[in-house]
Design a protein around this motif. Structure first.
Motif, PDB file in Angstrom:
ATOM      1  N   GLU A 143       1.178  -1.257   0.314  1.00 58.64           N
ATOM      2  CA  GLU A 143      -0.667  -0.126   0.131  1.00 58.64           C
ATOM      3  C   GLU A 143       1.318   1.400   0.477  1.00 58.64           C
ATOM      4  O   GLU A 143       1.015   2.274  -0.657  1.00 58.64           O
ATOM      5  CB  GLU A 143      -1.101  -0.052   1.255  1.00 58.64           C
ATOM      6  N   GLN A 148       0.633   4.529  -2.580  1.00 54.28           N
ATOM      7  CA  GLN A 148       0.609   5.246  -2.684  1.00 54.28           C
ATOM      8  C   GLN A 148       1.807   6.458  -2.856  1.00 54.28           C
ATOM      9  O   GLN A 148       2.140   7.276  -3.566  1.00 54.28           O
ATOM     10  CB  GLN A 148       0.764   5.746  -0.908  1.00 54.28           C
ATOM     11  N   SER A 205       5.577  11.338  -0.135  1.00 55.80           N
ATOM     12  CA  SER A 205       3.703  11.713   0.430  1.00 55.80           C
ATOM     13  C   SER A 205       2.824  12.734  -0.082  1.00 55.80           C
ATOM     14  O   SER A 205       3.573  13.990  -1.243  1.00 55.80           O
ATOM     15  CB  SER A 205       4.235  11.253   1.606  1.00 55.80           C
TER      16      SER A 205
END
Length: 283
Positions: free
Chosen positions: A10, A14, A274
């Motif tokens: 995951e 991302q 991020s």
């Protein structure tokens, strides 16, 4: 904390849009001062830089080394004097700066990158006359002001798949060597390379609206707001020249400039891969 394989997958999913965004793009990382003092953290930072390099980001590492210079000068009983935050640099001092920055500090970082399975080449501003300079002012001696950046040697090193690790000393056509502020060098190199991002790793969280309250971090600043923040005293002291360099990098074509806390593990990866980011971004 144990992370399951599903959670790892995951996290990678991302990160994918950011990996694609930065693939084959140049980012300049300025690393120096007190952010370099913890050896374990230094290893982790070099590991992060290797990871970025291996996913296709062209990383240029520009480093200072003030604490190591101070330590060496002290051991050699060479007195240090600061004028307006800049080290007064006579011939003896500039020889020590060259020895420490272009020698020990530079090669230690190259070694750490190589030991993290990366490929690095150590450079200083004398190599290929990368950083041409003149005296900033007579009172400071061999403290330099950049007159020209010749980036070809950086581009050649990147083209060959290596991470350039650059120490911030410059030279003039007469062979004089100058000590140059690392933030200034990183800003000018990022501008010359038209880097996508410049990341300045410091030992503070970023720009705080209230210096006593870390929760008052300002996450993003338009460069047009910087003069007002200086007037209000929110940007003050040693942060003023750092912010001036951020503003100059943006004006020279760098898209994003970040001031982040180099003491936070994996700070570069959090900032680049991020949504949330962790420091102050200038745009």
């Amino acid at each position: 904390m144990e992370i399951s394989n599903a959670e790892k997958a995951e996290i990678l999913t991302q990160a994918l849009p950011y990996i694609q965004k930065y693939n084959n793009k140049i980012i300049v990382v300025k690393y120096g001062g007190n952010a370099m003092l913890n050896e374990d953290l230094k290893k982790a930072v070099m590991g992060d830089i290797v990871l970025l390099s291996q996913i296709g980001v062209k990383v240029v590492l520009v480093h200072g080394g003030g604490p190591e210079i101070n330590d060496t000068l002290q051991k050699m009983n060479v007195q240090t004097q600061f004028i307006n935050g800049l080290r007064k640099t006579d011939k003896e001092t500039v020889n020590v700066v060259q020895m420490v920055l272009a020698g020990k500090v530079n090669k230690d970082l190259v070694n750490l990158i190589e030991n993290s399975q990366g490929k690095a080449v150590g450079l200083c501003g004398i190599d290929g006359h990368l950083i041409e300079a003149k005296p900033l002012n007579k009172e400071l001696g061999y403290v330099g002001e950049i007159t020209k950046i010749n980036p070809q040697i950086i581009l050649d090193v990147l083209e060959d798949g290596f991470i350039p690790v650059i120490s911030t000393i410059g030279c003039d056509k007469d062979g004089n060597v100058y000590n140059i502020n690392a933030d200034t060098v990183a800003s000018k190199i990022a501008g010359e390379l038209k880097a996508t991002s410049l990341i300045s790793m410091t030992d503070i969280k970023g720009i705080l609206r209230d210096k006593e309250d870390e929760k008052s971090l300002i996450p993003a600043i338009n460069v047009s707001e910087a003069p007002q923040l200086m007037k209000e005293g929110i940007i003050s002291g040693g942060m003023i020249p750092k912010v001036d360099c951020c503003v100059e990098a943006i004006r020279r074509g760098v898209k994003r400039v970040f001031i982040i806390d180099g003491r936070v593990p994996h700070a570069i990866l959090i900032e680049i891969l991020s949504d949330q980011g962790i420091g102050t971004m200038f745009y």
